[in-house]
Scaffold this active site. Structure first.
Site, PDB file in Angstrom:
ATOM      1  CB  CYS A   1     -75.722 -38.179 -24.980  1.00  0.00           C
ATOM      2  SG  CYS A   1     -77.181 -39.065 -24.735  1.00  0.00           S
TER       3      CYS A   1
ATOM      4  CG  HIS B   1     -74.714 -37.471 -20.158  1.00  0.00           C
ATOM      5  ND1 HIS B   1     -74.950 -36.359 -21.040  1.00  0.00           N
ATOM      6  CD2 HIS B   1     -75.718 -38.335 -20.589  1.00  0.00           C
ATOM      7  CE1 HIS B   1     -76.102 -36.417 -21.614  1.00  0.00           C
ATOM      8  NE2 HIS B   1     -76.360 -37.648 -21.583  1.00  0.00           N
TER       9      HIS B   1
ATOM     10  CD  GLU C   1     -72.625 -33.921 -19.507  1.00  0.00           C
ATOM     11  OE1 GLU C   1     -71.716 -34.891 -19.796  1.00  0.00           O
ATOM     12  OE2 GLU C   1     -73.781 -34.085 -20.026  1.00  0.00           O
TER      13      GLU C   1
ATOM     14  CB  SER D   1     -81.016  -9.174  -1.699  1.00  0.00           C
ATOM     15  OG  SER D   1     -80.154  -9.881  -1.918  1.00  0.00           O
ATOM     16  N   GLY D   2     -78.256  -8.284   0.029  1.00  0.00           N
ATOM     17  CA  GLY D   2     -77.184  -8.901   1.249  1.00  0.00           C
ATOM     18  C   GLY D   2     -77.002 -10.211   0.868  1.00  0.00           C
ATOM     19  N   GLY D   3     -77.694 -10.815  -0.434  1.00  0.00           N
ATOM     20  CA  GLY D   3     -77.194 -12.326  -0.718  1.00  0.00           C
ATOM     21  C   GLY D   3     -76.076 -12.084  -1.744  1.00  0.00           C
ATOM     22  CB  VAL D   4     -73.745 -14.833  -3.158  1.00  0.00           C
ATOM     23  CG1 VAL D   4     -72.410 -14.822  -3.541  1.00  0.00           C
ATOM     24  CG2 VAL D   4     -73.995 -15.694  -1.835  1.00  0.00           C
ATOM     25  CG  ASP D   5     -76.522 -14.351  -6.934  1.00  0.00           C
ATOM     26  OD1 ASP D   5     -75.352 -14.901  -6.723  1.00  0.00           O
ATOM     27  OD2 ASP D   5     -77.405 -14.948  -7.234  1.00  0.00           O
ATOM     28  CB  SER D   6     -77.702  -8.092  -4.782  1.00  0.00           C
ATOM     29  OG  SER D   6     -77.763  -8.477  -3.326  1.00  0.00           O
ATOM     30  CB  SER D   7     -72.860  -9.185  -1.973  1.00  0.00           C
ATOM     31  OG  SER D   7     -74.073  -9.285  -0.814  1.00  0.00           O
TER      32      SER D   7
END
Ligand code: XMP
Length: 520
Positions: free
Chosen positions: A86, A176, A178, A230-236
Protein backbone atom coordinates in the site's frame (compact mmCIF):
# COMPACT_ATOMS: atom_id res chain seq x y z
CA UNK A 1 16.22 -2.86 20.58
CA UNK A 2 16.71 -6.04 18.63
CA UNK A 3 15.19 -9.29 19.77
CA UNK A 4 17.81 -11.54 18.36
CA UNK A 5 21.03 -10.67 16.55
CA UNK A 6 21.73 -14.24 15.54
CA UNK A 7 18.61 -15.11 13.63
CA UNK A 8 17.97 -14.47 9.96
CA UNK A 9 15.04 -12.09 9.76
CA UNK A 10 12.60 -10.07 7.75
CA UNK A 11 12.55 -6.43 8.76
CA UNK A 12 9.23 -4.62 8.62
CA UNK A 13 9.59 -0.88 8.35
CA UNK A 14 6.50 0.61 9.94
CA UNK A 15 4.93 3.73 8.50
CA UNK A 16 2.10 3.70 11.05
CA UNK A 17 -0.36 1.30 9.43
CA UNK A 18 -2.99 -0.28 11.64
CA UNK A 19 -2.05 -3.54 9.90
CA UNK A 20 1.70 -3.57 10.58
CA UNK A 21 1.33 -6.03 13.44
CA UNK A 22 -0.71 -8.28 11.20
CA UNK A 23 2.14 -8.43 8.69
CA UNK A 24 4.42 -9.56 11.51
CA UNK A 25 1.93 -12.15 12.69
CA UNK A 26 1.53 -13.61 9.23
CA UNK A 27 5.31 -13.93 8.86
CA UNK A 28 5.66 -15.57 12.24
CA UNK A 29 2.79 -17.93 11.45
CA UNK A 30 4.96 -19.00 8.54
CA UNK A 31 7.61 -19.71 11.19
CA UNK A 32 9.99 -16.97 10.15
CA UNK A 33 11.47 -14.45 12.55
CA UNK A 34 10.70 -10.79 11.88
CA UNK A 35 10.96 -7.46 13.63
CA UNK A 36 9.09 -4.20 13.30
CA UNK A 37 11.00 -0.95 13.30
CA UNK A 38 9.72 2.57 12.80
CA UNK A 39 10.59 4.42 9.61
CA UNK A 40 11.86 7.15 11.93
CA UNK A 41 14.34 4.86 13.62
CA UNK A 42 15.56 2.75 10.76
CA UNK A 43 19.15 3.46 9.76
CA UNK A 44 21.07 1.75 7.05
CA UNK A 45 23.58 0.60 9.65
CA UNK A 46 20.90 -1.63 11.22
CA UNK A 47 20.75 -3.73 8.07
CA UNK A 48 23.20 -6.61 8.14
CA UNK A 49 23.66 -9.98 6.54
CA UNK A 50 20.95 -11.43 8.79
CA UNK A 51 18.38 -9.17 7.09
CA UNK A 52 17.02 -11.36 4.33
CA UNK A 53 14.15 -9.17 3.23
CA UNK A 54 12.46 -5.84 3.96
CA UNK A 55 8.78 -5.00 3.98
CA UNK A 56 7.60 -1.40 3.80
CA UNK A 57 4.24 -1.19 5.58
CA UNK A 58 1.18 0.83 4.71
CA UNK A 59 0.45 4.04 6.57
CA UNK A 60 -1.77 7.09 6.86
CA UNK A 61 0.77 9.40 5.19
CA UNK A 62 1.06 10.85 1.74
CA UNK A 63 4.27 10.25 -0.21
CA UNK A 64 4.59 13.99 -0.81
CA UNK A 65 4.68 14.81 2.88
CA UNK A 66 8.38 14.11 2.70
CA UNK A 67 9.22 15.68 6.05
CA UNK A 68 6.84 13.33 7.83
CA UNK A 69 7.83 10.04 6.33
CA UNK A 70 11.53 10.60 5.76
CA UNK A 71 13.61 7.54 6.26
CA UNK A 72 17.02 6.42 5.21
CA UNK A 73 16.53 5.66 1.52
CA UNK A 74 19.94 4.02 1.33
CA UNK A 75 18.19 0.99 2.73
CA UNK A 76 16.91 0.28 -0.75
CA UNK A 77 20.46 -0.09 -2.05
CA UNK A 78 21.54 -3.13 -0.05
CA UNK A 79 20.66 -5.70 -2.67
CA UNK A 80 18.00 -7.12 -0.39
CA UNK A 81 14.50 -8.01 -1.68
CA UNK A 82 11.86 -5.44 -0.82
CA UNK A 83 8.09 -5.71 -0.70
CA UNK A 84 6.10 -2.48 -0.43
CA UNK A 85 2.52 -2.78 0.79
CA UNK A 86 0.00 0.00 0.00
CA UNK A 87 1.78 3.17 1.14
CA UNK A 88 5.03 1.14 1.09
CA UNK A 89 4.34 0.32 -2.58
CA UNK A 90 3.81 4.00 -3.32
CA UNK A 91 7.07 5.08 -1.66
CA UNK A 92 9.00 2.34 -3.41
CA UNK A 93 7.66 3.57 -6.74
CA UNK A 94 8.26 7.21 -5.98
CA UNK A 95 11.83 6.75 -4.77
CA UNK A 96 12.62 4.77 -7.91
CA UNK A 97 11.37 7.56 -10.17
CA UNK A 98 7.68 6.73 -10.54
CA UNK A 99 4.74 8.98 -9.78
CA UNK A 100 2.02 8.83 -7.15
CA UNK A 101 -1.17 10.87 -7.14
CA UNK A 102 -4.56 10.97 -5.53
CA UNK A 103 -6.81 8.23 -6.95
CA UNK A 104 -9.89 9.32 -8.89
CA UNK A 105 -11.75 6.65 -6.98
CA UNK A 106 -10.70 5.97 -3.43
CA UNK A 107 -10.70 2.22 -2.91
CA UNK A 108 -11.80 0.81 0.43
CA UNK A 109 -12.89 -2.79 0.70
CA UNK A 110 -12.69 -5.72 -1.66
CA UNK A 111 -11.48 -5.33 -5.23
CA UNK A 112 -10.89 -7.90 -7.94
CA UNK A 113 -7.23 -8.33 -8.87
CA UNK A 114 -6.59 -9.62 -12.41
CA UNK A 115 -3.40 -11.41 -13.43
CA UNK A 116 -1.35 -9.63 -16.12
CA UNK A 117 1.88 -11.66 -16.10
CA UNK A 118 3.57 -14.40 -14.10
CA UNK A 119 5.79 -13.51 -11.19
CA UNK A 120 7.52 -15.36 -8.36
CA UNK A 121 5.49 -13.22 -5.97
CA UNK A 122 2.22 -14.57 -7.32
CA UNK A 123 3.26 -18.19 -7.91
CA UNK A 124 0.20 -20.34 -7.08
CA UNK A 125 -1.63 -17.21 -5.93
CA UNK A 126 -4.18 -16.98 -8.73
CA UNK A 127 -4.22 -20.73 -9.24
CA UNK A 128 -6.55 -21.35 -12.17
CA UNK A 129 -8.75 -18.37 -11.52
CA UNK A 130 -8.72 -15.16 -13.51
CA UNK A 131 -8.89 -12.92 -10.45
CA UNK A 132 -8.62 -12.91 -6.68
CA UNK A 133 -10.45 -10.66 -4.24
CA UNK A 134 -8.12 -8.39 -2.32
CA UNK A 135 -8.59 -5.84 0.46
CA UNK A 136 -7.88 -2.26 -0.58
CA UNK A 137 -7.63 0.76 1.66
CA UNK A 138 -6.09 3.73 -0.13
CA UNK A 139 -6.75 7.23 -1.41
CA UNK A 140 -3.51 7.66 -3.40
CA UNK A 141 -2.05 5.39 -6.02
CA UNK A 142 0.94 4.92 -8.28
CA UNK A 143 0.15 6.71 -11.56
CA UNK A 144 3.42 6.10 -13.42
CA UNK A 145 5.70 3.15 -12.93
CA UNK A 146 9.44 3.67 -12.49
CA UNK A 147 11.87 2.38 -15.10
CA UNK A 148 12.34 -1.40 -15.10
CA UNK A 149 9.11 -2.03 -13.20
CA UNK A 150 6.41 -4.18 -14.70
CA UNK A 151 2.75 -4.78 -14.00
CA UNK A 152 1.96 -8.20 -12.53
CA UNK A 153 -1.72 -7.62 -11.75
CA UNK A 154 -4.33 -4.86 -11.92
CA UNK A 155 -7.71 -4.04 -10.46
CA UNK A 156 -10.41 -1.88 -12.06
CA UNK A 157 -9.20 1.23 -10.24
CA UNK A 158 -5.54 0.34 -9.69
CA UNK A 159 -3.65 -0.43 -12.84
CA UNK A 160 -0.56 -1.10 -10.74
CA UNK A 161 -2.09 -3.39 -8.13
CA UNK A 162 0.98 -5.69 -8.15
CA UNK A 163 4.26 -4.59 -9.68
CA UNK A 164 7.82 -5.87 -9.78
CA UNK A 165 11.34 -4.97 -10.70
CA UNK A 166 12.89 -8.36 -11.34
CA UNK A 167 16.43 -7.02 -11.59
CA UNK A 168 16.36 -5.48 -8.15
CA UNK A 169 13.92 -7.89 -6.50
CA UNK A 170 11.56 -5.02 -5.64
CA UNK A 171 7.85 -5.77 -5.39
CA UNK A 172 4.85 -3.57 -4.68
CA UNK A 173 1.23 -4.43 -3.87
CA UNK A 174 -1.46 -1.77 -3.61
CA UNK A 175 -3.71 -4.00 -1.47
CA UNK A 176 -3.17 -5.67 1.90
CA UNK A 177 -2.12 -9.33 1.59
CA UNK A 178 -1.80 -9.54 5.40
CA UNK A 179 -5.52 -9.16 6.16
CA UNK A 180 -7.72 -12.24 6.15
CA UNK A 181 -10.23 -10.61 3.77
CA UNK A 182 -7.64 -10.85 0.99
CA UNK A 183 -8.12 -14.25 -0.62
CA UNK A 184 -4.94 -16.31 -0.51
CA UNK A 185 -2.99 -13.25 0.72
CA UNK A 186 -0.71 -15.42 2.81
CA UNK A 187 0.58 -17.01 -0.40
CA UNK A 188 1.98 -13.65 -1.49
CA UNK A 189 3.76 -13.26 1.83
CA UNK A 190 5.07 -16.82 1.79
CA UNK A 191 6.31 -16.44 -1.82
CA UNK A 192 8.13 -13.29 -0.79
CA UNK A 193 9.76 -15.05 2.16
CA UNK A 194 10.66 -18.40 0.71
CA UNK A 195 10.95 -17.91 -3.05
CA UNK A 196 12.29 -14.37 -3.17
CA UNK A 197 14.14 -13.76 0.11
CA UNK A 198 15.02 -17.47 0.37
CA UNK A 199 14.84 -17.30 4.14
CA UNK A 200 14.51 -20.60 6.05
CA UNK A 201 11.95 -21.35 8.74
CA UNK A 202 13.60 -20.44 12.04
CA UNK A 203 10.86 -19.48 14.49
CA UNK A 204 9.07 -22.12 16.57
CA UNK A 205 7.75 -22.34 20.12
CA UNK A 206 10.57 -24.71 20.98
CA UNK A 207 13.21 -22.24 19.77
CA UNK A 208 11.50 -19.46 21.72
CA UNK A 209 11.32 -21.49 24.90
CA UNK A 210 15.03 -22.28 24.91
CA UNK A 211 15.99 -18.73 24.02
CA UNK A 212 13.69 -17.03 26.53
CA UNK A 213 14.76 -19.26 29.42
CA UNK A 214 18.39 -18.47 28.66
CA UNK A 215 17.66 -14.75 28.44
CA UNK A 216 15.90 -14.81 31.82
CA UNK A 217 18.84 -16.62 33.40
CA UNK A 218 21.25 -14.09 31.91
CA UNK A 219 19.18 -11.13 33.11
CA UNK A 220 18.29 -12.34 36.59
CA UNK A 221 21.26 -14.43 37.67
CA UNK A 222 20.70 -15.64 41.22
CA UNK A 223 18.47 -12.71 42.27
CA UNK A 224 14.87 -13.02 43.41
CA UNK A 225 11.90 -12.20 41.19
CA UNK A 226 8.27 -11.52 42.08
CA UNK A 227 5.39 -11.98 39.71
CA UNK A 228 1.71 -11.06 39.93
CA UNK A 229 -0.04 -14.21 38.85
CA UNK A 230 -3.63 -13.84 37.67
CA UNK A 231 -4.16 -17.31 36.27
CA UNK A 232 -4.65 -15.85 32.78
CA UNK A 233 -2.59 -17.03 29.84
CA UNK A 234 0.06 -14.31 29.86
CA UNK A 235 1.00 -14.29 33.52
CA UNK A 236 0.82 -18.09 33.65
CA UNK A 237 3.27 -18.43 30.77
CA UNK A 238 5.58 -15.83 32.33
CA UNK A 239 5.50 -17.65 35.66
CA UNK A 240 6.22 -21.01 34.10
CA UNK A 241 9.09 -19.61 32.01
CA UNK A 242 10.62 -18.13 35.15
CA UNK A 243 9.95 -21.32 37.04
CA UNK A 244 11.94 -23.24 34.44
CA UNK A 245 14.69 -20.63 34.43
CA UNK A 246 15.14 -19.86 38.14
CA UNK A 247 12.86 -22.24 40.09
CA UNK A 248 12.45 -21.26 43.73
CA UNK A 249 13.94 -17.79 43.23
CA UNK A 250 10.56 -16.90 41.76
CA UNK A 251 7.74 -15.79 44.09
CA UNK A 252 4.27 -15.55 42.60
CA UNK A 253 1.63 -13.50 44.33
CA UNK A 254 -1.98 -14.28 43.53
CA UNK A 255 -4.55 -11.78 44.81
CA UNK A 256 -8.12 -12.97 45.16
CA UNK A 257 -10.09 -9.76 44.68
CA UNK A 258 -13.41 -11.52 45.17
CA UNK A 259 -14.22 -10.46 41.62
CA UNK A 260 -12.93 -13.60 39.93
CA UNK A 261 -14.86 -16.24 38.06
CA UNK A 262 -16.34 -19.14 39.98
CA UNK A 263 -13.65 -21.35 41.59
CA UNK A 264 -10.84 -19.53 39.81
CA UNK A 265 -8.74 -19.19 42.96
CA UNK A 266 -9.01 -22.92 43.65
CA UNK A 267 -7.79 -23.77 40.16
CA UNK A 268 -4.86 -21.36 40.35
CA UNK A 269 -3.64 -22.79 43.65
CA UNK A 270 -4.09 -26.32 42.38
CA UNK A 271 -2.14 -25.71 39.18
CA UNK A 272 0.69 -23.51 40.33
CA UNK A 273 1.27 -24.54 43.91
CA UNK A 274 0.32 -28.21 43.81
CA UNK A 275 1.10 -29.30 40.26
CA UNK A 276 3.91 -26.99 39.20
CA UNK A 277 5.34 -26.62 42.74
CA UNK A 278 5.91 -22.89 42.54
CA UNK A 279 6.35 -20.51 45.46
CA UNK A 280 2.80 -19.19 45.40
CA UNK A 281 1.56 -16.67 47.89
CA UNK A 282 -2.22 -16.73 47.95
CA UNK A 283 -3.79 -13.52 49.25
CA UNK A 284 -7.47 -13.45 50.04
CA UNK A 285 -8.31 -9.74 49.81
CA UNK A 286 -11.96 -10.28 48.99
CA UNK A 287 -13.31 -8.30 51.94
CA UNK A 288 -10.96 -5.37 51.35
CA UNK A 289 -11.99 -5.04 47.70
CA UNK A 290 -15.72 -5.36 48.34
CA UNK A 291 -15.65 -2.81 51.13
CA UNK A 292 -13.65 -0.27 49.04
CA UNK A 293 -16.19 -0.66 46.23
CA UNK A 294 -19.16 -0.13 48.48
CA UNK A 295 -21.72 2.14 46.79
CA UNK A 296 -19.46 2.91 43.83
CA UNK A 297 -21.19 2.74 40.47
CA UNK A 298 -19.05 4.92 38.20
CA UNK A 299 -17.10 2.61 35.84
CA UNK A 300 -13.89 4.62 35.88
CA UNK A 301 -14.00 4.93 39.66
CA UNK A 302 -14.42 1.17 39.95
CA UNK A 303 -11.42 0.60 37.72
CA UNK A 304 -9.26 3.10 39.64
CA UNK A 305 -10.20 1.71 43.05
CA UNK A 306 -9.48 -1.85 41.96
CA UNK A 307 -6.21 -0.94 40.21
CA UNK A 308 -4.88 1.06 43.15
CA UNK A 309 -5.93 -1.44 45.76
CA UNK A 310 -4.40 -4.25 43.76
CA UNK A 311 -1.08 -2.45 43.75
CA UNK A 312 -1.33 -1.76 47.49
CA UNK A 313 -2.08 -5.38 48.34
CA UNK A 314 0.58 -6.67 45.98
CA UNK A 315 3.13 -4.28 47.47
CA UNK A 316 2.21 -5.26 51.02
CA UNK A 317 2.85 -8.93 50.34
CA UNK A 318 5.88 -8.50 48.15
CA UNK A 319 7.61 -6.51 50.90
CA UNK A 320 7.57 -9.64 52.98
CA UNK A 321 9.93 -11.28 50.55
CA UNK A 322 13.43 -9.96 51.20
CA UNK A 323 15.98 -8.88 48.61
CA UNK A 324 13.74 -8.93 45.58
CA UNK A 325 15.34 -7.27 42.57
CA UNK A 326 12.95 -7.97 39.72
CA UNK A 327 9.27 -7.82 38.84
CA UNK A 328 8.08 -10.16 36.07
CA UNK A 329 5.20 -9.02 33.88
CA UNK A 330 3.26 -10.57 31.02
CA UNK A 331 3.51 -7.58 28.72
CA UNK A 332 2.95 -8.57 25.09
CA UNK A 333 4.15 -7.03 21.85
CA UNK A 334 0.74 -5.49 21.04
CA UNK A 335 0.58 -4.02 24.57
CA UNK A 336 3.74 -2.08 23.86
CA UNK A 337 2.62 -0.99 20.44
CA UNK A 338 -0.84 0.01 21.66
CA UNK A 339 0.23 2.05 24.64
CA UNK A 340 3.37 3.81 23.58
CA UNK A 341 4.17 2.58 20.12
CA UNK A 342 7.30 0.54 20.60
CA UNK A 343 8.16 1.27 17.01
CA UNK A 344 7.88 5.04 17.40
CA UNK A 345 5.52 5.37 14.44
CA UNK A 346 2.28 7.26 14.51
CA UNK A 347 -0.18 4.47 15.28
CA UNK A 348 -2.44 6.28 17.69
CA UNK A 349 -2.53 5.41 21.36
CA UNK A 350 -5.49 3.11 21.81
CA UNK A 351 -5.62 2.43 25.52
CA UNK A 352 -3.23 2.58 28.41
CA UNK A 353 -2.38 -0.78 29.76
CA UNK A 354 -2.87 -2.14 33.14
CA UNK A 355 -0.57 -4.93 34.28
CA UNK A 356 1.02 -3.85 37.55
CA UNK A 357 1.63 -0.28 36.38
CA UNK A 358 3.18 2.08 38.90
CA UNK A 359 4.92 -0.61 40.91
CA UNK A 360 8.43 -0.68 39.53
CA UNK A 361 9.05 3.03 40.05
CA UNK A 362 7.98 2.97 43.66
CA UNK A 363 9.62 -0.30 44.53
CA UNK A 364 12.73 0.24 42.45
CA UNK A 365 12.37 -3.12 40.78
CA UNK A 366 13.77 -3.95 37.41
CA UNK A 367 11.30 -5.44 34.93
CA UNK A 368 11.48 -8.90 33.42
CA UNK A 369 9.14 -9.01 30.44
CA UNK A 370 9.96 -12.15 28.49
CA UNK A 371 6.86 -11.99 26.27
CA UNK A 372 7.38 -8.43 25.12
CA UNK A 373 8.07 -9.43 21.53
CA UNK A 374 5.38 -12.08 21.22
CA UNK A 375 1.82 -12.07 19.98
CA UNK A 376 -0.97 -13.73 21.94
CA UNK A 377 -1.19 -16.78 19.68
CA UNK A 378 2.56 -17.26 20.04
CA UNK A 379 2.22 -17.04 23.83
CA UNK A 380 -0.42 -19.78 23.72
CA UNK A 381 1.82 -22.08 21.69
CA UNK A 382 4.72 -21.34 24.02
CA UNK A 383 2.51 -22.22 26.99
CA UNK A 384 1.81 -25.65 25.51
CA UNK A 385 5.52 -26.12 24.89
CA UNK A 386 6.04 -25.29 28.58
CA UNK A 387 3.65 -28.02 29.62
CA UNK A 388 0.86 -25.77 30.89
CA UNK A 389 -2.50 -27.45 30.50
CA UNK A 390 -4.89 -26.57 27.70
CA UNK A 391 -7.44 -25.25 30.19
CA UNK A 392 -5.12 -22.34 31.02
CA UNK A 393 -3.79 -21.84 27.50
CA UNK A 394 -7.11 -21.57 25.73
CA UNK A 395 -8.82 -19.54 28.40
CA UNK A 396 -10.77 -16.52 27.22
CA UNK A 397 -9.31 -13.14 28.25
CA UNK A 398 -10.49 -11.83 31.59
CA UNK A 399 -10.07 -8.16 32.55
CA UNK A 400 -8.08 -7.09 35.61
CA UNK A 401 -11.12 -5.42 37.29
CA UNK A 402 -12.93 -8.74 36.85
CA UNK A 403 -16.64 -9.10 37.46
CA UNK A 404 -16.84 -5.50 38.72
CA UNK A 405 -17.00 -4.21 35.14
CA UNK A 406 -19.57 -6.83 34.17
CA UNK A 407 -21.98 -5.54 36.75
CA UNK A 408 -23.03 -1.97 35.90
CA UNK A 409 -24.21 -0.08 38.97
CA UNK A 410 -23.24 -0.82 42.53
CA UNK A 411 -21.52 -4.02 43.54
CA UNK A 412 -22.84 -6.26 46.28
CA UNK A 413 -21.76 -9.65 47.56
CA UNK A 414 -25.11 -11.06 46.53
CA UNK A 415 -24.84 -9.74 42.97
CA UNK A 416 -21.34 -11.19 42.67
CA UNK A 417 -22.58 -14.60 43.74
CA UNK A 418 -25.44 -14.47 41.21
CA UNK A 419 -23.12 -13.38 38.42
CA UNK A 420 -20.51 -16.06 39.19
CA UNK A 421 -23.17 -18.72 38.82
CA UNK A 422 -24.60 -17.29 35.59
CA UNK A 423 -21.15 -16.97 34.04
CA UNK A 424 -20.29 -20.50 35.07
CA UNK A 425 -23.48 -21.87 33.51
CA UNK A 426 -22.76 -20.06 30.25
CA UNK A 427 -19.10 -21.08 30.03
CA UNK A 428 -19.82 -24.69 30.95
CA UNK A 429 -22.53 -24.74 28.29
CA UNK A 430 -20.09 -23.43 25.68
CA UNK A 431 -17.61 -26.17 26.55
CA UNK A 432 -20.26 -28.86 26.59
CA UNK A 433 -21.44 -27.87 23.09
CA UNK A 434 -17.89 -27.59 21.71
CA UNK A 435 -18.22 -23.84 21.18
CA UNK A 436 -15.73 -22.45 23.69
CA UNK A 437 -12.68 -22.56 21.39
CA UNK A 438 -14.59 -21.04 18.47
CA UNK A 439 -15.30 -17.94 20.50
CA UNK A 440 -12.68 -15.32 21.34
CA UNK A 441 -14.33 -14.17 24.54
CA UNK A 442 -17.63 -14.91 26.25
CA UNK A 443 -19.13 -13.93 29.56
CA UNK A 444 -22.30 -13.23 31.48
CA UNK A 445 -23.06 -9.80 32.94
CA UNK A 446 -25.65 -8.72 35.45
CA UNK A 447 -27.61 -5.60 34.53
CA UNK A 448 -28.91 -3.34 37.27
CA UNK A 449 -32.51 -3.68 36.20
CA UNK A 450 -35.19 -5.93 37.58
CA UNK A 451 -38.01 -7.17 35.38
CA UNK A 452 -41.17 -9.12 36.01
CA UNK A 453 -41.41 -12.81 35.21
CA UNK A 454 -43.63 -15.73 36.00
CA UNK A 455 -42.44 -19.06 37.37
CA UNK A 456 -45.09 -21.64 38.13
CA UNK A 457 -47.94 -19.64 39.51
CA UNK A 458 -45.68 -17.03 41.05
CA UNK A 459 -44.70 -13.61 39.88
CA UNK A 460 -40.94 -12.93 40.04
CA UNK A 461 -39.14 -9.62 40.05
CA UNK A 462 -35.45 -10.28 39.41
CA UNK A 463 -32.29 -9.17 37.60
CA UNK A 464 -31.58 -9.22 33.89
CA UNK A 465 -28.63 -11.33 32.75
CA UNK A 466 -26.78 -10.27 29.61
CA UNK A 467 -24.70 -12.77 27.65
CA UNK A 468 -21.89 -11.64 25.38
CA UNK A 469 -19.89 -13.84 23.03
CA UNK A 470 -17.63 -12.42 20.36
CA UNK A 471 -15.30 -13.43 17.60
CA UNK A 472 -12.17 -11.35 17.17
CA UNK A 473 -8.54 -11.50 16.10
CA UNK A 474 -7.05 -9.35 18.81
CA UNK A 475 -9.83 -7.69 20.81
CA UNK A 476 -9.46 -4.43 18.90
CA UNK A 477 -12.49 -5.13 16.75
CA UNK A 478 -15.12 -7.77 17.38
CA UNK A 479 -18.36 -9.23 16.11
CA UNK A 480 -21.00 -11.10 18.05
CA UNK A 481 -21.11 -14.88 17.70
CA UNK A 482 -24.20 -16.37 16.05
CA UNK A 483 -25.54 -19.18 18.22
CA UNK A 484 -28.18 -21.65 17.20
CA UNK A 485 -31.55 -20.96 18.77
CA UNK A 486 -31.52 -24.32 20.57
CA UNK A 487 -28.25 -23.49 22.35
CA UNK A 488 -29.47 -20.09 23.47
CA UNK A 489 -32.69 -21.62 24.68
CA UNK A 490 -30.83 -24.26 26.70
CA UNK A 491 -28.54 -21.71 28.34
CA UNK A 492 -31.33 -19.28 29.05
CA UNK A 493 -33.39 -22.04 30.68
CA UNK A 494 -30.47 -23.29 32.73
CA UNK A 495 -29.66 -19.81 34.02
CA UNK A 496 -33.20 -18.84 34.88
CA UNK A 497 -34.08 -22.21 36.38
CA UNK A 498 -30.96 -22.70 38.46
CA UNK A 499 -30.12 -19.20 39.66
CA UNK A 500 -32.32 -17.40 42.11
CA UNK A 501 -32.08 -13.70 41.28
CA UNK A 502 -32.25 -13.88 37.45
CA UNK A 503 -35.52 -14.26 35.57
CA UNK A 504 -34.58 -12.98 32.10
CA UNK A 505 -31.65 -13.47 29.72
CA UNK A 506 -30.69 -11.22 26.79
CA UNK A 507 -27.96 -11.56 24.17
CA UNK A 508 -25.71 -8.66 23.18
CA UNK A 509 -25.58 -8.35 19.38
CA UNK A 510 -23.42 -5.26 19.04
CA UNK A 511 -20.04 -5.34 17.41
CA UNK A 512 -16.93 -3.43 18.47
CA UNK A 513 -16.92 -0.66 17.40
CA UNK A 514 -19.31 0.97 18.20
CA UNK A 515 -19.57 -1.00 21.48
CA UNK A 516 -16.66 -2.28 23.52
CA UNK A 517 -16.26 -5.89 24.56
CA UNK A 518 -16.72 -5.22 28.27
CA UNK A 519 -19.69 -3.25 29.55
CA UNK A 520 -17.70 -0.71 31.55
P1 XMP B 1 -12.85 -3.54 25.59
O1 XMP B 1 -13.93 -3.61 26.61
O2 XMP B 1 -11.97 -2.33 25.73
O3 XMP B 1 -11.91 -4.79 25.87
O4 XMP B 1 -13.38 -3.70 24.20
C1 XMP B 1 -10.91 -5.27 25.01
C2 XMP B 1 -10.22 -6.45 25.68
O5 XMP B 1 -9.49 -5.99 26.82
C3 XMP B 1 -9.95 -6.63 27.99
N1 XMP B 1 -9.92 -5.62 29.07
C4 XMP B 1 -9.00 -5.60 30.04
N2 XMP B 1 -7.99 -6.43 30.32
N3 XMP B 1 -7.48 -5.13 32.23
C5 XMP B 1 -7.22 -6.21 31.44
O6 XMP B 1 -6.31 -6.98 31.72
C6 XMP B 1 -8.46 -4.24 32.01
O7 XMP B 1 -8.64 -3.27 32.73
C7 XMP B 1 -9.27 -4.50 30.85
N4 XMP B 1 -10.34 -3.86 30.33
C8 XMP B 1 -10.71 -4.56 29.22
C9 XMP B 1 -11.35 -7.10 27.67
O8 XMP B 1 -11.75 -8.20 28.50
C10 XMP B 1 -11.21 -7.48 26.22
O9 XMP B 1 -10.63 -8.76 26.08
Amino acid sequence: MSLDQNLDKILIIDFGSQFTQLIARRIRELRVFCEIISHKKIKNSIINKKTKGIILSGGPLNVYEINKYSFDEKILENNIPILGICFGHQILSKINGGRVKQSKHREFGLAKIYKRRSSLLTKNYFKREKFKKAWMSHADQVSKLPKNFQVVASSKNSKFAIVENKLKNFFGVQFHPEVTHTENGKKIISNFLFLICKIKKNWSSKDQKIKLIKEIKDQVGSKKVICALSGGVDSSVVAQLLNKAIGKKLYCIFVNTGLLRKNEEIQVVKTFKKRLKMNLIYVNAEKEFISKLNNVSNPEKKRKIIGNLFIKVFERYSKKIKNVKFLAQGTLYPDLIESKSVTGSQTSKIKSHHNVGGLPNKMKLELVEPLRFLFKDEVRKLGLELNLNKEIISRHPFPGPGLAIRMPGIITKNKIEILKEADDQFIRGLKEYGLYDKIWQAYAALLPVKTVGVMGDNRTYEYLCLLRAITSQDGMTADFYEFKKSFMQTISNRIVNSIRGINRVVYDITSKPPSTIELE
